[in-house]
Design an enzyme around this catalytic site. Sequence first.
Site, PDB file in Angstrom:
ATOM      1  N   GLN A  78       0.850  -1.191   0.000  1.00  0.00           N
ATOM      2  CA  GLN A  78       0.000   0.000   0.000  1.00  0.00           C
ATOM      3  C   GLN A  78       0.886   1.240   0.000  1.00  0.00           C
ATOM      4  O   GLN A  78       1.771   1.369   0.842  1.00  0.00           O
ATOM      5  CB  GLN A  78      -0.868  -0.048   1.252  1.00  0.00           C
ATOM      6  CG  GLN A  78      -1.723   1.170   1.481  1.00  0.00           C
ATOM      7  CD  GLN A  78      -2.576   1.027   2.727  1.00  0.00           C
ATOM      8  OE1 GLN A  78      -3.639   0.429   2.696  1.00  0.00           O
ATOM      9  NE2 GLN A  78      -2.091   1.551   3.831  1.00  0.00           N
ATOM     10  N   GLY A  79       0.660   2.139  -0.951  1.00  0.00           N
ATOM     11  CA  GLY A  79       1.496   3.331  -1.060  1.00  0.00           C
ATOM     12  C   GLY A  79       0.743   4.581  -0.651  1.00  0.00           C
ATOM     13  O   GLY A  79       0.126   5.242  -1.500  1.00  0.00           O
ATOM     14  N   SER A 138       1.948   6.827   2.585  1.00  0.00           N
ATOM     15  CA  SER A 138       2.864   7.808   3.184  1.00  0.00           C
ATOM     16  C   SER A 138       3.946   8.258   2.195  1.00  0.00           C
ATOM     17  O   SER A 138       4.379   7.489   1.346  1.00  0.00           O
ATOM     18  CB  SER A 138       3.564   7.204   4.400  1.00  0.00           C
ATOM     19  OG  SER A 138       2.631   6.885   5.383  1.00  0.00           O
ATOM     20  N   SER A 169       5.259  -1.358   3.515  1.00  0.00           N
ATOM     21  CA  SER A 169       5.493  -2.746   3.934  1.00  0.00           C
ATOM     22  C   SER A 169       5.353  -3.647   2.715  1.00  0.00           C
ATOM     23  O   SER A 169       4.470  -3.413   1.886  1.00  0.00           O
ATOM     24  CB  SER A 169       4.448  -3.199   4.969  1.00  0.00           C
ATOM     25  OG  SER A 169       4.357  -2.281   6.011  1.00  0.00           O
ATOM     26  N   GLU A 229      -7.854  -1.021   8.445  1.00  0.00           N
ATOM     27  CA  GLU A 229      -6.509  -1.299   8.950  1.00  0.00           C
ATOM     28  C   GLU A 229      -6.521  -1.368  10.473  1.00  0.00           C
ATOM     29  O   GLU A 229      -5.979  -2.275  11.075  1.00  0.00           O
ATOM     30  CB  GLU A 229      -5.552  -0.206   8.470  1.00  0.00           C
ATOM     31  CG  GLU A 229      -4.104  -0.467   8.832  1.00  0.00           C
ATOM     32  CD  GLU A 229      -3.147   0.488   8.118  1.00  0.00           C
ATOM     33  OE1 GLU A 229      -3.608   1.471   7.524  1.00  0.00           O
ATOM     34  OE2 GLU A 229      -1.935   0.231   8.175  1.00  0.00           O
ATOM     35  N   GLU A 267      -0.764  10.579  18.236  1.00  0.00           N
ATOM     36  CA  GLU A 267      -1.233  11.969  18.198  1.00  0.00           C
ATOM     37  C   GLU A 267      -2.397  12.118  17.213  1.00  0.00           C
ATOM     38  O   GLU A 267      -3.390  12.790  17.515  1.00  0.00           O
ATOM     39  CB  GLU A 267      -0.076  12.911  17.802  1.00  0.00           C
ATOM     40  CG  GLU A 267       0.982  13.085  18.880  1.00  0.00           C
ATOM     41  CD  GLU A 267       1.809  11.823  19.158  1.00  0.00           C
ATOM     42  OE1 GLU A 267       1.997  11.007  18.228  1.00  0.00           O
ATOM     43  OE2 GLU A 267       2.247  11.649  20.306  1.00  0.00           O
TER      44      GLU A 267
END
Lengths: 401, 370
Positions: A133-134, A136, A168, A251, A384
């Site tokens: 999965q792309g 970030s 990943s 997720e 956060e």
Amino acid sequence: MMPSLDLTLTAQQQKFREDLRQWLASSGLESWRAEMARKKTLEERFAHSLTWQKNVFEGGWAGVAWPKEYGGRGATLMEQAIFLEEMARAQAPPLANVIGIGLVGPTIIACGTEEQKKRFLPGILSGNEIWCQGFSEPGAGSDLAALTTSARRDGDYFVVNGHKVWTSFGWVADWNAMLVRTDAEAAKHKGLTYLLIDMKSPGVKVRPLRQMTGESEFTEVFFDDVRVPAANVLGDVNDGWRVAISTLMHERNTLGASLHITFARQFRQLVERGRTVMKNGKPALEDPVIRQKLAQCYAEIEIFRLTQMRALTRVDKSGVPGPEGSILKMFWSEYNQRFQQVASELLGPYAQLTEECPDAPDGGQWAYGFLRTRGNTIEAGTSEIQRNIVAQFVLGLPKSY
Amino acid sequence: MRFELSDTQQLLKSSARKFLQKECPMAEVRRIMETPAPYDANLWRQMAEQGWTGILFAEDYGGMGLGMVETAAMMEEMGRALLPGPFLATVPMAGVLLDTAGNEELKKIYLSRIGSGESRAAVAVQEEDAAWGWQQVQLSASGGGDALRLHGSKRFVQDAGVADFLLVVARGGRGLTLALVERAAEGLSVQPMAGIDLTRRLYSVQCNATPAVLVATGEAAERALERMSLLANAALVAEMLGGMQRVLEISVEYAKTRKQFGKPIGQFQAIQHKCADMVLMVEALRSAAYYAAYAIDHGLEEAQAAVSTAKSYASEAYREVGNHGIQIHGGMGFTWESDLHLYYRRAKASEILLGDAAWHREQIARLVLD
């Protein structure tokens, strides 16, 4: 009075678990597990978990919660949770295509065309096509919608240029489920598109990203004029944010469901160590400070397990994972760090020994865990960001950024 | 598998909330807490009329015969309203002790009085060493039958000042002894111990050859105390949950309306993240508290660990939610006028009551480590 707080399984759920247990018992799990323990490198472990996935697929247990028409078992969310728990309890190897089965597949089922479903879903389940999965990028982490990897329309194609990080399985993936910018003029959430990219396309370059544990679970992926058929857009052009959000919620849901089993096992393992490790001339388990800290860990694992059950009850009713997933993610990731610290304190100087040292307890897993759990409060949305989500979507506080 | 309240339980809970909003708003809490022994006879009578005082007991004793989950739902609302007075001492403590250890005759008289709302009661366990538990009890019981007398003193007895009778843990010829003492009994002195919680008071109790009625001895007494500890703690954590939920709501409301630097302070992440932490603690305790009640209702082996899990967590979390709530309110949070300190005082007293966090963690350790 109506049944309430019924924490037992229904007859149907029991049958589901029985069937799964029977299949696991007949699957030769022992040797799968033993074999996994012998695998040292990431590559070896992946190869083993891929063979295991094919085995699970042939047994009819891959994609349990996927609809039957797409090759799944049509299990309810509760049954999916039971599946994940049982697999964790049996210490089965992970499924190699976890991103495909847990994230991309459900997103394709939810937002894909019939053709896309026919093209991609079978390969995800069988493990014939591995997915990453792309999302970030170097400049877009917590502020994911600020991503700049661009996809320029060129006839029936999009031309992709950019740089993704923390991917990943990037080193082994056949396909990449990407979020790209298709409209640079629009507001940042509105110009994104969810695009499925063949990793073998010319112009795709993968580089391992070495993390603080020394391993390379993640990669960086570079795109240089990569041509992608427009038919590989999932959902509508410029509607990628909505498509991606559904994946992100999956997720959080997928990651959490079986973790309490793993936590409970690690806790028991540490307790066993505490019988022989000495503190002030007595077994560590007799040390009042250690006892207090272990009891706190036990309480937190229980609370996590129970909160998961409440969240599942809600998802089961509403059908979609909600922001309560953020509370669970905060809870487990921060618990896991606290637990590793307790383990360090219990083990004393031995806690720092790594797998290369023959004296390391449990093959160096405690030194490894101490480092690896640092990532828990960062991966899949930092603590956060989870707190921002809770503040904004659970409490209705004004957006802070 | 379904981890949520049923519609009926939800209804019970929301009608308790409506009742308390009407009959016991914060102005009333403040009025009652200023009285010498915080308790309101009229409010108690109304609660009894709705069956609250008999919620856990059989119909034979004027009860409703409901379970611990229903009781927890009610307690959550009482904690939310910061209901002053001896409900916890009377129903999940004294009532459960009597229900478990008392013979039919005693129950007909005394448990019925609790169930009907006619009497309030208290349980005297701790002594000068202040340890929770009954292993160290020194107060002595002499004689037997009609000649049973108690000698010694108790400390930290919750709401003894408004109790019509006390259940006293003593040590006598037959070991651990559970005895019932009428408030008017000869040689009984009850003195306030001024404490932090203004809505529920602590007392010291002095017995000077005080006549008492035997309830149970030895193992039967111990079993009853263990059961009380289980149920009363489960009730207490639900009550603490309600208080935490209310502190969270007050604080979020404040964060939405209070402006600094031209913005609601709730727009700042420093405040938002405190609020999110409060949500986490409230939801974590909600899971633990209702599971403890469920485990008791279903006689699960894990009930004890579940109760200690909930109480150890609640003891720290209620205080911490209070810390955050006060900090979010800034100067306002430090005033007498703000309701926060009333909850914060309750949080501290509840943290200590029926075993603090460390005591309950040691119980967990005994159950899961040894």
